[in-house]
Enzyme design. Structure first.
Site, PDB file in Angstrom:
ATOM      1  N   TRP A 357      -3.150   4.861  -0.586  1.00 51.21           N
ATOM      2  CA  TRP A 357      -4.178   5.632   0.134  1.00 51.21           C
ATOM      3  C   TRP A 357      -3.860   5.682   1.618  1.00 51.21           C
ATOM      4  O   TRP A 357      -4.409   6.495   2.353  1.00 51.21           O
ATOM      5  CB  TRP A 357      -5.578   5.037  -0.105  1.00 51.21           C
ATOM      6  CG  TRP A 357      -5.840   3.726   0.611  1.00 51.21           C
ATOM      7  CD1 TRP A 357      -5.192   2.554   0.412  1.00 51.21           C
ATOM      8  CD2 TRP A 357      -6.794   3.476   1.652  1.00 51.21           C
ATOM      9  NE1 TRP A 357      -5.690   1.576   1.247  1.00 51.21           N
ATOM     10  CE2 TRP A 357      -6.696   2.110   2.015  1.00 51.21           C
ATOM     11  CE3 TRP A 357      -7.758   4.254   2.296  1.00 51.21           C
ATOM     12  CZ2 TRP A 357      -7.490   1.518   2.997  1.00 51.21           C
ATOM     13  CZ3 TRP A 357      -8.552   3.659   3.271  1.00 51.21           C
ATOM     14  CH2 TRP A 357      -8.414   2.306   3.615  1.00 51.21           C
ATOM     15  N   GLU A 486      -9.768  -6.459   1.203  1.00 47.95           N
ATOM     16  CA  GLU A 486      -9.280  -7.062  -0.047  1.00 47.95           C
ATOM     17  C   GLU A 486      -9.531  -8.563  -0.088  1.00 47.95           C
ATOM     18  O   GLU A 486      -9.124  -9.225  -1.046  1.00 47.95           O
ATOM     19  CB  GLU A 486      -7.794  -6.750  -0.235  1.00 47.95           C
ATOM     20  CG  GLU A 486      -7.543  -5.267  -0.520  1.00 47.95           C
ATOM     21  CD  GLU A 486      -6.061  -4.925  -0.658  1.00 47.95           C
ATOM     22  OE1 GLU A 486      -5.225  -5.739  -0.247  1.00 47.95           O
ATOM     23  OE2 GLU A 486      -5.764  -3.834  -1.176  1.00 47.95           O
ATOM     24  N   LYS A 589     -10.454  -8.795   5.972  1.00 49.79           N
ATOM     25  CA  LYS A 589      -9.018  -8.519   6.117  1.00 49.79           C
ATOM     26  C   LYS A 589      -8.776  -7.302   7.011  1.00 49.79           C
ATOM     27  O   LYS A 589      -7.864  -7.283   7.827  1.00 49.79           O
ATOM     28  CB  LYS A 589      -8.420  -8.272   4.732  1.00 49.79           C
ATOM     29  CG  LYS A 589      -6.929  -8.010   4.742  1.00 49.79           C
ATOM     30  CD  LYS A 589      -6.410  -7.731   3.338  1.00 49.79           C
ATOM     31  CE  LYS A 589      -4.909  -7.491   3.343  1.00 49.79           C
ATOM     32  NZ  LYS A 589      -4.409  -6.982   2.074  1.00 49.79           N
ATOM     33  N   GLN A 590      -9.572  -6.251   6.818  1.00 45.91           N
ATOM     34  CA  GLN A 590      -9.303  -5.001   7.538  1.00 45.91           C
ATOM     35  C   GLN A 590     -10.582  -4.185   7.642  1.00 45.91           C
ATOM     36  O   GLN A 590     -11.552  -4.459   6.931  1.00 45.91           O
ATOM     37  CB  GLN A 590      -8.231  -4.205   6.809  1.00 45.91           C
ATOM     38  CG  GLN A 590      -8.643  -3.667   5.460  1.00 45.91           C
ATOM     39  CD  GLN A 590      -7.457  -3.309   4.596  1.00 45.91           C
ATOM     40  OE1 GLN A 590      -6.963  -4.141   3.841  1.00 45.91           O
ATOM     41  NE2 GLN A 590      -6.994  -2.075   4.679  1.00 45.91           N
TER      42      GLN A 590
HETATM   43  C1  BGC Z   1      -3.954  -3.269   2.378  1.00 43.57           C
HETATM   44  C2  BGC Z   1      -4.197  -1.956   1.658  1.00 43.57           C
HETATM   45  C3  BGC Z   1      -2.967  -1.086   1.808  1.00 43.57           C
HETATM   46  C4  BGC Z   1      -1.711  -1.824   1.351  1.00 43.57           C
HETATM   47  C5  BGC Z   1      -0.445  -1.051   1.628  1.00 43.57           C
HETATM   48  C6  BGC Z   1      -2.691  -3.925   1.829  1.00 43.57           C
HETATM   49  O1  BGC Z   1      -2.434  -5.104   2.511  1.00 43.57           O
HETATM   50  O2  BGC Z   1      -5.048  -4.134   2.203  1.00 43.57           O
HETATM   51  O3  BGC Z   1      -5.311  -1.290   2.212  1.00 43.57           O
HETATM   52  O4  BGC Z   1      -3.128   0.076   1.056  1.00 43.57           O
HETATM   53  O5  BGC Z   1      -1.601  -3.050   2.040  1.00 43.57           O
HETATM   54  O6  BGC Z   1      -0.289  -0.804   2.991  1.00 43.57           O
END
Ligand code: BGC
Length: 755
Positions: A357, A486, A589-590
């Site tokens: 995504w 996540e 995390k983000q």
């Molecule tokens: C992130 C995801 C992302 C993936 C690839 C993960 O660490 O949490 O949002 O899509 O990395 O970049």
């Protein structure tokens, strides 16, 4: 702890030291690519210390059998992997019988440089043996002009004594992936021939039980020397060919070799034509380094002319934005609609898959700004062409409509962790958001009216099936999800997911009402009524006391405390805490709620933005590279400039300073777009809500100025921010814009004082 691997330079990564303990990181940082292929900064002569060999060809992958401890129904059967392809840069060197290897050979005066102006990677050092000194200078690049072409030059300068030197150029197909699940190799030999001083090796990916496409990759290489040295061409085995030359150098003399390699694949050319096509490409290629270098420099110069961001007053910031742009363009320049942008690009194996995504959420707004609309349209078409597979993915989960994959090469989900495959469904909303973004930015509704509408309707069908109605609350809910954060799984009513799902239904319904009659898409009135009911009754967790949107149902019952309360030895959490401790913690995390506020910035007030930012930012550890840019953009908007700059540095120098201690695996390619977004949408405050282009710039305190170009609706604009804000219409017709709060018809150049 911040560590710099290269000297600060506005156009280069350069170092006078080779550090064997950080070689994996510097190999990642010196990756080069041309969209068609790419490679890590491995040493041509070989290196017996820590190294991750990596040469990758875009779109060439392998379905590695899934490996999980406990199989769950619905898991994909394979994980699509970016695979290491034939190693064609290898040129082994001996001097007076000593094999040259920086792990064992005595040397002095080391220098390495990645020139971002033209994508040429050079490295030199002087080999010091008992009676001799020989300087070796390596240069290589992947051609922008001829995408199939790799060029290498190795120069020898005899500084002291006389030496006998051998060079052994190889095509090496004995390559493996470090991340294979069952230690399997992915290639089998097809053809290997030696003729007229050239080596030709053709490899095919192995047959697999999943019946996915197989790929043939063929390499043709030749070698030219400036000194007499008769070739000894050898087939070592079906996977390894070599061309060895021996020559002597007297003190004060030089020799130089040019290795040109052409790579062709079954993605573009039938196998039976590989050798003739490669020969033709090689024959049409200049056979001296100086001409090839000139072509390469001219091609990159053209790219930089429109895409460069110039920063004055802060060379570290300047270096980092150019590094990010350089690596992004090395990965994807929008020339092939079958390709996409993998999180690691051509710089490592981790993550597998070509598409996340990340593309729709982070790459689309960047490519909209820096390139022609057709580049973004290609990214959208990529998903349109995979709509049947997205319907398959939804059906695998027993759901209606289309579910775009978290990780894929061909549209079929290939990620196999339940909390992501089954639960991280917010990704489906990003696909719809990208259609909106393209249409709103370009003003071109032709994609939305046709392909876009088909995609939107199927995504909406998925959401309408995935929600459930709570009779008690009389609202629609989405349980059992993983939001962008996540570090929590299986949560109920992730605000971002619910908000996005509601928005998708609203946008689709409106698009259907506008374009449905002229399209082949059919949505019944019953279905439309159901969508409307969900739109009106979607549950969105909020807390009136705090005045914030709540990340999910029970988030506020956690032990809420800021990241600053943690000892620094605990960070990054994912390397120091057990997974269950992370899941129970309040640490994010983000960007999650803030991701939604960023996407839908026109739907929230300044106060709402500020309250949510002030609440969530202190809890965020930014252990996804995608995170700091979003926080920086919102911080800029609410006037938290120091935070915005701190987050800029974190996103821009994430790999250069190895912030998250994981650059050894490869670079964070998709999040590199965030650096551009941080400057353009953050510092310059560019917005395009409702088709109105607006800016509200500020100048970071340690910068004296910055400037960039953007493409917008057939125009090219240049924005220069110093104590004066200058906006120039470089190409195109008069454009109404808004600068701070003033509406202006931009016909030529306007200048106002910085606020
Ligand atoms: C992130 C995801 C992302 C993936 C690839 C993960 O660490 O949490 O949002 O899509 O990395 O970049």
């Amino acid at each position: 702890m911040k560590q710099s691997y290269f000297e600060i330079h506005p156009w280069a990564l350069a170092t006078h030291k080779f550090n064997d303990t950080t070689n994996l990181v510097t190999e990642s940082l010196t990756s080069i690519g041309n969209g068609y292929m790419g490679m890590r900064g491995n040493f041509e002569e070989g290196y017996s210390g820590k190294s991750l060999k990596g040469t990758y060809i875009a779109g060439v992958w392998f379905p590695d059998k899934t490996r999980v401890g406990w199989w769950k129904n619905g898991y994909p059967k394979y994980f699509g992997k970016v695979i290491n392809a034939v190693d064609f840069i290898s040129v082994k060197i001996t001097i007076d019988g000593h094999a040259i290897d920086l792990a064992t050979t005595p040397y002095e005066d080391y220098y390495q440089q990645l020139n971002m102006k033209n994508g040429i990677l050079t490295r030199s050092y002087t080999v010091v043996l008992s009676d001799t000194k020989t300087r070796i200078n390596f240069s290589r690049f992947l051609s922008i002009k001829t995408k199939e072409l790799a060029v290498q030059q190795i120069e020898f300068e005899q500084i002291a004594g006389n030496s006998t030197i051998t060079v052994e150029s190889q095509l090496d197909g004995t390559i493996t992936n470090q991340d294979t699940n069952y230690e399997e190799t992915f290639w089998e030999p097809i053809t290997s021939t030696i003729e007229q001083n050239a080596l030709f090796l053709s490899l095919k990916t192995k047959a697999n039980p999943f019946g996915t496409e197989r790929f043939t990759v063929s390499a043709l290489t030749d070698l030219q020397l400036t000194v007499n040295a008769s070739p000894q061409l050898k087939k070592v085995n079906d996977l390894l060919l070599s061309d060895t030359r021996e020559f002597s150098l007297q003190e004060g003399t030089n020799a130089s070799l040019l290795k040109r390699t052409v790579i062709v694949t079954s993605r573009n050319i039938p196998d039976s034509e590989h050798q003739t096509t490669a020969k033709k490409i090689l024959a049409d290629t200049a056979n001296n380094f100086a001409d090839l270098e000139q072509e390469q420099t001219a091609a990159w110069l053209k790219r930089w002319a429109t895409a460069d961001i110039e920063i004055n007053g802060d060379d570290a910031a300047q270096q980092s934005i150019r590094f990010n742009l350089f690596e992004l363009f090395s990965t994807y320049y929008g020339e092939d609609s079958r390709l996409n942008i993998g999180p690691k690009g051509f710089t490592g194996e981790k993550y597998g898959g070509a598409t996340y995504w990340d593309t729709e959420a982070y790459a689309v707004p960047f490519y909209l700004g820096v390139s022609e609309p057709k580049v973004t349209r290609n990214l959208l078409l990529y998903r349109y062409l995979q709509l049947p597979q997205a319907k398959h993915n939804a059906a695998e989960q027993g759901l209606a409509g289309a579910l775009y994959p978290m990780v894929t090469f061909n549209g079929i989900e290939s990620h196999n962790e339940w909390e992501i495959t089954f639960e991280e469904i917010h990704r489906n909303g990003a696909m719809a958001y990208a259609i909106y973004n393209y249409t709103n930015y370009t003003g071109d509704d032709s994609y939305l009216a046709k392909e876009g509408l088909e995609v939107l309707v199927e995504i909406s069908r998925f959401w309408a099936d995935r929600v459930h109605y709570s009779k008690r609350k009389k609202q629609y809910m989405i349980h059992g999800v993983t939001g962008p954060n996540e570090y929590e799984n299986n949560v109920n009513n992730n605000w971002y997911t619910n908000y996005l799902a509601r928005w998708v239904l609203t946008y689709t319904k409106h698009a259907y009402e506008t374009y449905g009659a002229q399209s082949s898409v059919d949505v019944s009135s019953k279905e439309l009524a159901k969508w409307q009911d969900i739109i009106e009754h979607m549950y969105l967790p909020a807390d009136s006391e705090l005045g914030i949107f709540v990340q999910h149902d029970t988030f506020l019952d956690k032990d809420i405390r800021p990241v600053t309360s943690l000892p620094s030895k605990d960070l990054p959490l994912n390397q120091h805490w057990s997974w269950d401790k992370i899941l129970r913690s309040p640490f994010i995390k983000q960007a999650d709620v803030l991701q939604g506020i960023y996407f839908f910035g026109d739907q929230f007030s300044f106060e709402e933005k500020k309250r949510n930012f002030d609440f969530y930012e202190p809890l965020t550890v930014h252990e996804s590279s995608l995170s700091p840019s979003i926080h920086s953009i919102i911080a800029s908007e609410i006037g938290e400039y120091d935070k915005a700059i701190e987050m800029y540095n974190r996103t821009a120098r994430l790999d250069l300073d190895n912030y998250n201690h994981d650059t050894d695996d490869g670079l964070h390619i998709t999040s590199m777009t965030g650096t551009w977004l941080t400057i353009v949408q953050g510092f310059a405050g560019m917005r395009t809500w409702n088709g109105e282009l607006s800016f509200a710039p500020f100048l970071p305190h340690n910068w004296s100025s910055y400037s960039f170009h953007i493409n917008y609706r057939g125009r090219t604009l240049q924005v220069i921010v110093s104590s004066i804000v200058t906006i120039k219409l470089v190409v195109g017709e008069t454009l109404p814009i808004k600068l701070y709060d003033k509406n202006i018809d931009l016909t030529d150049t306007i200048k106002v004082s910085l606020k």
